[in-house]
Design a protein around this motif. Structure first.
Motif, PDB file in Angstrom:
ATOM      1  N   ALA A 157       0.235   3.967  -4.527  1.00  0.00           N
ATOM      2  CA  ALA A 157       1.688   3.948  -4.714  1.00  0.00           C
ATOM      3  C   ALA A 157       2.048   3.856  -6.196  1.00  0.00           C
ATOM      4  O   ALA A 157       2.928   4.570  -6.675  1.00  0.00           O
ATOM      5  CB  ALA A 157       2.304   2.778  -3.949  1.00  0.00           C
ATOM      6  N   GLU A 158       1.354   3.004  -6.912  1.00  0.00           N
ATOM      7  CA  GLU A 158       1.619   2.850  -8.341  1.00  0.00           C
ATOM      8  C   GLU A 158       1.333   4.147  -9.095  1.00  0.00           C
ATOM      9  O   GLU A 158       2.116   4.570  -9.948  1.00  0.00           O
ATOM     10  CB  GLU A 158       0.762   1.709  -8.903  1.00  0.00           C
ATOM     11  CG  GLU A 158       1.121   1.297 -10.292  1.00  0.00           C
ATOM     12  CD  GLU A 158       0.355   0.067 -10.746  1.00  0.00           C
ATOM     13  OE1 GLU A 158       0.307  -0.150 -11.966  1.00  0.00           O
ATOM     14  OE2 GLU A 158      -0.200  -0.669  -9.909  1.00  0.00           O
ATOM     15  N   THR A 159       0.232   4.794  -8.756  1.00  0.00           N
ATOM     16  CA  THR A 159      -0.123   6.066  -9.394  1.00  0.00           C
ATOM     17  C   THR A 159       0.942   7.121  -9.138  1.00  0.00           C
ATOM     18  O   THR A 159       1.371   7.831 -10.054  1.00  0.00           O
ATOM     19  CB  THR A 159      -1.495   6.561  -8.886  1.00  0.00           C
ATOM     20  OG1 THR A 159      -2.483   5.584  -9.201  1.00  0.00           O
ATOM     21  CG2 THR A 159      -1.868   7.892  -9.506  1.00  0.00           C
TER      22      THR A 159
ATOM     23  N   GLY B   3      12.284   2.317  -5.175  1.00  0.00           N
ATOM     24  CA  GLY B   3      11.494   1.632  -6.196  1.00  0.00           C
ATOM     25  C   GLY B   3      10.071   1.462  -5.699  1.00  0.00           C
ATOM     26  O   GLY B   3       9.773   1.706  -4.524  1.00  0.00           O
ATOM     27  N   LEU B   4       9.215   1.034  -6.589  1.00  0.00           N
ATOM     28  CA  LEU B   4       7.813   0.837  -6.227  1.00  0.00           C
ATOM     29  C   LEU B   4       7.695  -0.172  -5.088  1.00  0.00           C
ATOM     30  O   LEU B   4       7.020   0.077  -4.092  1.00  0.00           O
ATOM     31  CB  LEU B   4       7.001   0.381  -7.434  1.00  0.00           C
ATOM     32  CG  LEU B   4       5.518   0.081  -7.187  1.00  0.00           C
ATOM     33  CD1 LEU B   4       4.787   1.314  -6.677  1.00  0.00           C
ATOM     34  CD2 LEU B   4       4.868  -0.457  -8.451  1.00  0.00           C
ATOM     35  N   GLU B   5       8.350  -1.329  -5.273  1.00  0.00           N
ATOM     36  CA  GLU B   5       8.340  -2.362  -4.239  1.00  0.00           C
ATOM     37  C   GLU B   5       9.729  -2.498  -3.666  1.00  0.00           C
ATOM     38  O   GLU B   5      10.687  -2.585  -4.421  1.00  0.00           O
ATOM     39  CB  GLU B   5       7.882  -3.690  -4.826  1.00  0.00           C
ATOM     40  CG  GLU B   5       6.424  -3.683  -5.227  1.00  0.00           C
ATOM     41  CD  GLU B   5       5.949  -5.052  -5.681  1.00  0.00           C
ATOM     42  OE1 GLU B   5       6.404  -6.065  -5.119  1.00  0.00           O
ATOM     43  OE2 GLU B   5       5.133  -5.089  -6.599  1.00  0.00           O
ATOM     44  N   PRO B   6       9.888  -2.517  -2.406  1.00  0.00           N
ATOM     45  CA  PRO B   6       8.853  -2.323  -1.390  1.00  0.00           C
ATOM     46  C   PRO B   6       8.715  -0.876  -0.922  1.00  0.00           C
ATOM     47  O   PRO B   6       7.782  -0.548  -0.202  1.00  0.00           O
ATOM     48  CB  PRO B   6       9.355  -3.190  -0.233  1.00  0.00           C
ATOM     49  CG  PRO B   6      10.842  -3.050  -0.301  1.00  0.00           C
ATOM     50  CD  PRO B   6      11.150  -2.951  -1.791  1.00  0.00           C
ATOM     51  N   VAL B   7       9.634   0.000  -1.336  1.00  0.00           N
ATOM     52  CA  VAL B   7       9.745   1.333  -0.729  1.00  0.00           C
ATOM     53  C   VAL B   7       8.482   2.169  -0.861  1.00  0.00           C
ATOM     54  O   VAL B   7       7.901   2.592   0.146  1.00  0.00           O
ATOM     55  CB  VAL B   7      10.975   2.091  -1.294  1.00  0.00           C
ATOM     56  CG1 VAL B   7      10.992   3.536  -0.821  1.00  0.00           C
ATOM     57  CG2 VAL B   7      12.266   1.385  -0.893  1.00  0.00           C
ATOM     58  N   VAL B   8       8.044   2.458  -2.074  1.00  0.00           N
ATOM     59  CA  VAL B   8       6.907   3.375  -2.252  1.00  0.00           C
ATOM     60  C   VAL B   8       5.633   2.764  -1.659  1.00  0.00           C
ATOM     61  O   VAL B   8       4.866   3.454  -0.979  1.00  0.00           O
ATOM     62  CB  VAL B   8       6.720   3.762  -3.730  1.00  0.00           C
ATOM     63  CG1 VAL B   8       5.493   4.648  -3.905  1.00  0.00           C
ATOM     64  CG2 VAL B   8       7.965   4.466  -4.257  1.00  0.00           C
ATOM     65  N   ILE B   9       5.441   1.484  -1.869  1.00  0.00           N
ATOM     66  CA  ILE B   9       4.248   0.836  -1.312  1.00  0.00           C
ATOM     67  C   ILE B   9       4.253   0.915   0.210  1.00  0.00           C
ATOM     68  O   ILE B   9       3.235   1.223   0.830  1.00  0.00           O
ATOM     69  CB  ILE B   9       4.124  -0.616  -1.809  1.00  0.00           C
ATOM     70  CG1 ILE B   9       3.774  -0.607  -3.303  1.00  0.00           C
ATOM     71  CG2 ILE B   9       3.083  -1.388  -1.002  1.00  0.00           C
ATOM     72  CD1 ILE B   9       3.751  -1.956  -3.963  1.00  0.00           C
ATOM     73  N   GLU B  10       5.391   0.673   0.833  1.00  0.00           N
ATOM     74  CA  GLU B  10       5.478   0.741   2.298  1.00  0.00           C
ATOM     75  C   GLU B  10       5.262   2.166   2.814  1.00  0.00           C
ATOM     76  O   GLU B  10       4.606   2.373   3.830  1.00  0.00           O
ATOM     77  CB  GLU B  10       6.828   0.209   2.782  1.00  0.00           C
ATOM     78  CG  GLU B  10       6.990  -1.279   2.618  1.00  0.00           C
ATOM     79  CD  GLU B  10       6.204  -2.096   3.638  1.00  0.00           C
ATOM     80  OE1 GLU B  10       5.958  -1.589   4.745  1.00  0.00           O
ATOM     81  OE2 GLU B  10       5.835  -3.229   3.308  1.00  0.00           O
ATOM     82  N   LEU B  11       5.825   3.157   2.112  1.00  0.00           N
ATOM     83  CA  LEU B  11       5.631   4.550   2.523  1.00  0.00           C
ATOM     84  C   LEU B  11       4.157   4.940   2.453  1.00  0.00           C
ATOM     85  O   LEU B  11       3.610   5.548   3.382  1.00  0.00           O
ATOM     86  CB  LEU B  11       6.463   5.493   1.649  1.00  0.00           C
ATOM     87  CG  LEU B  11       7.976   5.456   1.831  1.00  0.00           C
ATOM     88  CD1 LEU B  11       8.662   6.306   0.762  1.00  0.00           C
ATOM     89  CD2 LEU B  11       8.376   5.916   3.224  1.00  0.00           C
ATOM     90  N   VAL B  12       3.515   4.597   1.348  1.00  0.00           N
ATOM     91  CA  VAL B  12       2.105   4.947   1.176  1.00  0.00           C
ATOM     92  C   VAL B  12       1.238   4.205   2.197  1.00  0.00           C
ATOM     93  O   VAL B  12       0.335   4.797   2.806  1.00  0.00           O
ATOM     94  CB  VAL B  12       1.638   4.676  -0.273  1.00  0.00           C
ATOM     95  CG1 VAL B  12       0.128   4.801  -0.397  1.00  0.00           C
ATOM     96  CG2 VAL B  12       2.335   5.623  -1.233  1.00  0.00           C
ATOM     97  N   THR B  13       1.530   2.939   2.419  1.00  0.00           N
ATOM     98  CA  THR B  13       0.769   2.170   3.407  1.00  0.00           C
ATOM     99  C   THR B  13       0.875   2.814   4.789  1.00  0.00           C
ATOM    100  O   THR B  13      -0.130   2.959   5.492  1.00  0.00           O
ATOM    101  CB  THR B  13       1.256   0.711   3.463  1.00  0.00           C
ATOM    102  OG1 THR B  13       1.090   0.119   2.170  1.00  0.00           O
ATOM    103  CG2 THR B  13       0.481  -0.098   4.486  1.00  0.00           C
ATOM    104  N   ALA B  14       2.078   3.217   5.160  1.00  0.00           N
ATOM    105  CA  ALA B  14       2.276   3.858   6.464  1.00  0.00           C
ATOM    106  C   ALA B  14       1.467   5.145   6.578  1.00  0.00           C
ATOM    107  O   ALA B  14       0.860   5.426   7.619  1.00  0.00           O
ATOM    108  CB  ALA B  14       3.766   4.138   6.692  1.00  0.00           C
ATOM    109  N   MET B  15       1.448   5.936   5.512  1.00  0.00           N
ATOM    110  CA  MET B  15       0.699   7.198   5.551  1.00  0.00           C
ATOM    111  C   MET B  15      -0.800   6.963   5.588  1.00  0.00           C
ATOM    112  O   MET B  15      -1.515   7.631   6.331  1.00  0.00           O
ATOM    113  CB  MET B  15       1.058   8.072   4.341  1.00  0.00           C
ATOM    114  CG  MET B  15       2.417   8.701   4.448  1.00  0.00           C
ATOM    115  SD  MET B  15       2.715   9.558   6.015  1.00  0.00           S
ATOM    116  CE  MET B  15       1.345  10.680   6.090  1.00  0.00           C
TER     117      MET B  15
END
Length: 127
Positions: A102-104, A67-79
């Motif tokens: 992440a939202e985009t 899902g967007l939170e927390p998975v996608v946001i955490e992945l994008v932040t790490a990258m």
């Protein structure tokens, strides 16, 4: 006499949509989105070092539903933290930009599907 501006500094009629991440230019934001989407596509060989921060996220969020939170946001932040080191003036700015990217990516069906596959792959690797 100076020409009148279309958006005078004192114009209070429009609400401000300015957010902390807005100090990063639109071009930089678009480049980040493009680079991040490219990494997640696996269409080109991925540098194993690029996957290390993503594996760390998978370990941290082991078993979390995609899902967007927390998975996608955490992945994008790490990258972003790895690929664009030194660009951020604060953690708040990084979080703001990562949230927008992440939202985009999450709202786009194609990149969302790729991210979900990536998440499944990462979870399998850390299991």
């Amino acid at each position: 006499m100076a020409a009148a501006s279309n958006s005078p500094a004192g114009d209070n009629r429009r609400p401000s949509a300015f957010r902390p991440g807005d100090s990063v230019s639109r071009r930089v934001l678009e480049d980040v989105i493009r680079q991040t989407a490219s990494l997640y596509s696996f269409e080109t060989p991925t540098d194993p070092a690029d996957l290390a921060p993503l594996r760390d996220v998978a370990t941290k969020l082991k078993g979390a539903d995609f899902g967007l939170e927390p998975v996608v946001i955490e992945l994008v932040t790490a990258m972003l933290r790895r690929q664009l080191k030194g660009l951020w003036t604060s953690e708040e700015q990084l979080s703001s930009v990562a949230g927008r990217v992440a939202e985009t990516l999450f709202e786009n069906p194609e990149t969302s599907e790729r991210l979900e596959k990536l998440w499944a792959r990462l979870n399998a690797e850390v299991a």
